[in-house]
Design a protein around this motif. Structure first.
Motif, PDB file in Angstrom:
ATOM      1  N   ASP A 242       0.842  -1.186   0.000  1.00 46.33           N
ATOM      2  CA  ASP A 242       0.000   0.000   0.000  1.00 46.33           C
ATOM      3  C   ASP A 242       0.884   1.244   0.000  1.00 46.33           C
ATOM      4  O   ASP A 242       1.937   1.260   0.615  1.00 46.33           O
ATOM      5  N   GLU A 243       0.434   2.267  -0.688  1.00 47.63           N
ATOM      6  CA  GLU A 243       1.184   3.519  -0.815  1.00 47.63           C
ATOM      7  C   GLU A 243       2.589   3.244  -1.346  1.00 47.63           C
ATOM      8  O   GLU A 243       3.594   3.621  -0.748  1.00 47.63           O
ATOM      9  N   ILE A 244       2.619   2.598  -2.482  1.00 42.63           N
ATOM     10  CA  ILE A 244       3.854   2.138  -3.098  1.00 42.63           C
ATOM     11  C   ILE A 244       4.804   3.286  -3.419  1.00 42.63           C
ATOM     12  O   ILE A 244       6.020   3.104  -3.460  1.00 42.63           O
ATOM     13  N   SER A 245       4.263   4.484  -3.616  1.00 46.20           N
ATOM     14  CA  SER A 245       5.121   5.623  -3.979  1.00 46.20           C
ATOM     15  C   SER A 245       6.103   5.958  -2.861  1.00 46.20           C
ATOM     16  O   SER A 245       7.079   6.661  -3.077  1.00 46.20           O
ATOM     17  N   GLU A 246       5.842   5.458  -1.646  1.00 45.76           N
ATOM     18  CA  GLU A 246       6.683   5.803  -0.499  1.00 45.76           C
ATOM     19  C   GLU A 246       7.907   4.903  -0.364  1.00 45.76           C
ATOM     20  O   GLU A 246       8.687   5.041   0.571  1.00 45.76           O
ATOM     21  N   ILE A 247       8.065   3.935  -1.263  1.00 44.81           N
ATOM     22  CA  ILE A 247       9.228   3.049  -1.167  1.00 44.81           C
ATOM     23  C   ILE A 247      10.488   3.785  -1.626  1.00 44.81           C
ATOM     24  O   ILE A 247      10.513   4.336  -2.716  1.00 44.81           O
ATOM     25  N   PRO A 248      11.523   3.803  -0.787  1.00 49.10           N
ATOM     26  CA  PRO A 248      12.743   4.544  -1.162  1.00 49.10           C
ATOM     27  C   PRO A 248      13.431   3.922  -2.379  1.00 49.10           C
ATOM     28  O   PRO A 248      13.324   2.711  -2.583  1.00 49.10           O
ATOM     29  N   PRO A 249      14.148   4.738  -3.150  1.00 51.44           N
ATOM     30  CA  PRO A 249      14.757   4.279  -4.402  1.00 51.44           C
ATOM     31  C   PRO A 249      15.610   3.010  -4.248  1.00 51.44           C
ATOM     32  O   PRO A 249      15.562   2.127  -5.096  1.00 51.44           O
ATOM     33  N   SER A 250      16.371   2.911  -3.151  1.00 51.22           N
ATOM     34  CA  SER A 250      17.251   1.744  -3.006  1.00 51.22           C
ATOM     35  C   SER A 250      16.421   0.457  -2.939  1.00 51.22           C
ATOM     36  O   SER A 250      16.822  -0.585  -3.454  1.00 51.22           O
ATOM     37  N   VAL A 251      15.272   0.530  -2.304  1.00 53.41           N
ATOM     38  CA  VAL A 251      14.437  -0.662  -2.184  1.00 53.41           C
ATOM     39  C   VAL A 251      13.658  -0.905  -3.481  1.00 53.41           C
ATOM     40  O   VAL A 251      13.319  -2.041  -3.815  1.00 53.41           O
ATOM     41  N   GLN A 252      13.417   0.186  -4.216  1.00 52.59           N
ATOM     42  CA  GLN A 252      12.723   0.025  -5.511  1.00 52.59           C
ATOM     43  C   GLN A 252      13.493  -0.920  -6.434  1.00 52.59           C
ATOM     44  O   GLN A 252      12.902  -1.737  -7.133  1.00 52.59           O
ATOM     45  N   VAL A 253      14.820  -0.821  -6.403  1.00 53.74           N
ATOM     46  CA  VAL A 253      15.646  -1.680  -7.262  1.00 53.74           C
ATOM     47  C   VAL A 253      15.453  -3.146  -6.891  1.00 53.74           C
ATOM     48  O   VAL A 253      15.287  -4.014  -7.751  1.00 53.74           O
ATOM     49  N   LYS A 254      15.474  -3.408  -5.590  1.00 53.18           N
ATOM     50  CA  LYS A 254      15.347  -4.788  -5.130  1.00 53.18           C
ATOM     51  C   LYS A 254      13.959  -5.337  -5.462  1.00 53.18           C
ATOM     52  O   LYS A 254      13.799  -6.488  -5.846  1.00 53.18           O
ATOM     53  N   LEU A 255      12.982  -4.459  -5.335  1.00 53.88           N
ATOM     54  CA  LEU A 255      11.605  -4.845  -5.628  1.00 53.88           C
ATOM     55  C   LEU A 255      11.453  -5.211  -7.107  1.00 53.88           C
ATOM     56  O   LEU A 255      10.793  -6.183  -7.477  1.00 53.88           O
ATOM     57  N   LEU A 256      12.132  -4.423  -7.929  1.00 55.46           N
ATOM     58  CA  LEU A 256      12.094  -4.667  -9.371  1.00 55.46           C
ATOM     59  C   LEU A 256      12.584  -6.086  -9.670  1.00 55.46           C
ATOM     60  O   LEU A 256      12.001  -6.818 -10.452  1.00 55.46           O
ATOM     61  N   ARG A 257      13.668  -6.465  -8.996  1.00 61.03           N
ATOM     62  CA  ARG A 257      14.234  -7.783  -9.248  1.00 61.03           C
ATOM     63  C   ARG A 257      13.263  -8.889  -8.812  1.00 61.03           C
ATOM     64  O   ARG A 257      13.094  -9.887  -9.499  1.00 61.03           O
ATOM     65  N   VAL A 258      12.595  -8.710  -7.693  1.00 57.03           N
ATOM     66  CA  VAL A 258      11.638  -9.730  -7.254  1.00 57.03           C
ATOM     67  C   VAL A 258      10.517  -9.857  -8.270  1.00 57.03           C
ATOM     68  O   VAL A 258      10.051 -10.952  -8.575  1.00 57.03           O
ATOM     69  N   LEU A 259      10.084  -8.712  -8.788  1.00 52.48           N
ATOM     70  CA  LEU A 259       8.995  -8.763  -9.761  1.00 52.48           C
ATOM     71  C   LEU A 259       9.444  -9.472 -11.038  1.00 52.48           C
ATOM     72  O   LEU A 259       8.653 -10.152 -11.685  1.00 52.48           O
ATOM     73  N   ALA A 282      -0.834  -0.390  -4.397  1.00 52.36           N
ATOM     74  CA  ALA A 282      -1.852   0.659  -4.458  1.00 52.36           C
ATOM     75  C   ALA A 282      -1.211   2.015  -4.233  1.00 52.36           C
ATOM     76  O   ALA A 282      -0.176   2.124  -3.574  1.00 52.36           O
ATOM     77  N   THR A 283      -1.830   3.020  -4.805  1.00 44.49           N
ATOM     78  CA  THR A 283      -1.350   4.376  -4.596  1.00 44.49           C
ATOM     79  C   THR A 283      -2.455   5.397  -4.858  1.00 44.49           C
ATOM     80  O   THR A 283      -3.363   5.134  -5.638  1.00 44.49           O
ATOM     81  N   ASN A 284      -2.356   6.537  -4.154  1.00 44.25           N
ATOM     82  CA  ASN A 284      -3.274   7.616  -4.509  1.00 44.25           C
ATOM     83  C   ASN A 284      -2.489   8.727  -5.217  1.00 44.25           C
ATOM     84  O   ASN A 284      -2.994   9.801  -5.451  1.00 44.25           O
ATOM     85  N   GLN A 285      -1.229   8.433  -5.524  1.00 40.31           N
ATOM     86  CA  GLN A 285      -0.373   9.415  -6.195  1.00 40.31           C
ATOM     87  C   GLN A 285      -0.390   9.191  -7.705  1.00 40.31           C
ATOM     88  O   GLN A 285      -0.707   8.116  -8.178  1.00 40.31           O
ATOM     89  N   ASP A 286       0.026  10.246  -8.403  1.00 36.61           N
ATOM     90  CA  ASP A 286       0.169  10.136  -9.841  1.00 36.61           C
ATOM     91  C   ASP A 286       1.598   9.646 -10.110  1.00 36.61           C
ATOM     92  O   ASP A 286       2.546  10.424 -10.114  1.00 36.61           O
TER      93      ASP A 286
END
Ligand SMILES: Nc1ncnc2c1ncn2[C@@H]1O[C@H](COP(=O)(O)OP(=O)(O)OP(=O)(O)O)[C@@H](O)[C@H]1O
Ligand SMILES: [Mg+2]
Length: 444
Positions: A242-259, A282-286
């Protein structure tokens, strides 16, 4: 599909004996000597039937029964009791146990009772699903709605639920994004496994990585034990970010790999862990705007955005409001032990015309407070909070100049009503208090 039986029996020989016999009869068996351990197992596994001894050191059969009903209400329990202590078994039956057998066990009888319990369970399930189907005419899982826009959302949920596709849910706050994520899980063949929700905004940058991926002992100060992350806990099930936009960039990379690969390493670990976890974000951000501002990775966005569900704000589906209002009145009237039966049509109209910036959540809270404060059977205009009324009034003001013809004023009023009703003529007629036919005549 194999049926699952959970055995709880403190006598090791009896336990092992039962396990062997039932395994030979092609049931999947889990067996424990302590009620506590068995309940832990029940929390994360599908169990059709519990076979439990009555008298055990630690938790008694009755306690296990009560707890198991909380954890998994549809699981049936068959009590095993020593000859001569049948009264206890009868008490257990009163509390909802399905049946009991006396020890020493008659194996033929055991097999019959198990089969009968399983067919009873199936019958009950069929009946429940029938009941659900009926109540689902206007709701989908727990999501209420009959507007065209919500029907489209329901349709998408049905289409994607059975797949493993990653889903991105976008919508304003309070529109029901979490309900939708749960509905997808509930409609999938993962429903018996965990649905784990992570509020990305409430986790600090430092802990989010280890929360998601787990850590090994000694990975950082304070990591005294190794720990599974939410991805592992949701293995076989669904992880809701939830509120995926709040994930910091360093973790975004790791998340990308899991996906991409469905694998990762725990923080401080070297072993690659593979998971079969379905991801819903989920997100309410653009997010597209955040990508342009370099705050969200574009490649991650495309991995998440396999299927997108756009949840419309409540003001764009006003025809859902009456249903929501009625259902919330019923719900909170029951929860607050009130005898409120409904709402007057004038009051309902005020609610329907309000813009609900906080969407369904705000409407739900407003109803709850009206229900709590009202002493009447029918909620009236007086109970509606003043700022809802105010908005209606402001919207209703028109400037009438002395030289205006009645026809002109009528035209303005009709246009206002049409605008308010989002172009829906029936609704506009309702707002004006005239029939649809009359409105048509006036329009032409
Ligand atoms: N269509 C609906 N039918 C019934 N209840 C709803 C519906 N939509 C939302 N709700 C209720 O409104 C509240 C808010 O819903 P939910 O938490 O799913 O919203 P959200 O989109 O995740 O909000 P946020 O972005 O603020 O987290 C919950 O209590 C939920 O049960
Ligand atoms: Mg939410």
């Amino acid at each position: 599909m194999r049926q699952n039986i959970l055995i709880i029996e403190d006598d090791k020989n009896t336990k092992e004996g039962l396990k062997k016999i039932l395994e030979a009869a092609k049931y999947d068996i889990a067996a424990f000597e302590k009620g506590e351990d068995a309940l832990d197992y029940l929390k994360s596994n599908k169990v059709d039937i519990i076979l439990s001894d009555m008298k055990m050191p630690g938790m008694s059969g009755i306690e296990v029964l009560k707890k198991s009903q909380e954890i998994s209400p549809s699981t049936l329990m068959i009590i095993l009791t020593a000859y001569g202590t049948v009264e206890n078994a009868v008490e257990a039956m009163k509390l909802g146990a399905y049946d009991y057998l006396t020890k020493p066990l008659n194996l033929e009888k055991l097999s019959i009772v198990i089969q009968r319990a399983l067919s009873y369970r199936k019958l009950k399930e069929d009946y429940e699903s029938l009941k659900k189907e009926i109540s689902q005419r206007y709701s989908f899982e727990n999501i209420i709605g009959q507007s065209k826009k919500m029907k489209q959302v329901f349709e998408t949920i049905s289409q994607v639920a059975q797949t493993r596709a990653t889903v991105l849910i976008h919508g304003e706050s309070g529109t029901g994004k979490e309900l939708i994520a749960k509905a997808i899980h509930q409609r999938s063949n993962r429903k018996d496994k965990n649905f784990i929700a992570v509020q990305c905004s409430t986790l600090s940058k430092g802990v989010i990585e280890s929360e998601l991926f787990g850590h090994e002992k000694g990975a950082f100060t304070g990591a005294t034990e190794s720990r599974q992350g939410r991805f592992e806990l949701a293995n076989g099930g669904t992880l809701f970010l939830d509120e995926i936009s709040e994930i910091p960039p360093s973790v975004q990379v790791k998340l990308l790999r899991v996906l991409e690969e469905r694998q990762f390493e725990r923080v401080g670990g070297t072993k690659t862990i593979k998971v079969d976890t379905r991801i819903i974000a989920a997100t309410n951000q653009d997010l597209e705007k955040l990508i342009k501002e370099n705050k969200f990775r574009e490649d991650l966005y495309w991995r998440l955005n396999v299927v997108k569900i756009e949840v419309p704000p409540l003001r764009e589906r006003r025809d859902d409001i009456p249903l929501l209002v009625h259902s919330f009145i019923k719900e909170s009237s029951k929860a607050n032990k009130k005898k409120i039966k409904g709402i007057s049509s004038k009051a309902l109209m005020l609610l329907q015309n309000h813009d609900w910036r906080g969407n369904v959540r705000e409407l739900k809270n407003a109803i709850e407070s009206m229900v709590v404060l009202s002493n009447k059977e029918i909620i009236g205009v007086e109970e509606i909070s003043s700022y809802v009324k105010k908005e209606n009034e402001i919207d209703g003001t028109i400037n009438i100049k002395g030289t205006m013809h009645l026809d002109e004023i009528e035209k303005i009023v009709i246009n206002k009503a049409l605008k308010k009703a989002g172009g829906n003529k029936s609704k506009a007629a309702e707002i004006l208090g005239i029939s649809r036919k009359t409105l048509h005549r006036k329009l032409s």
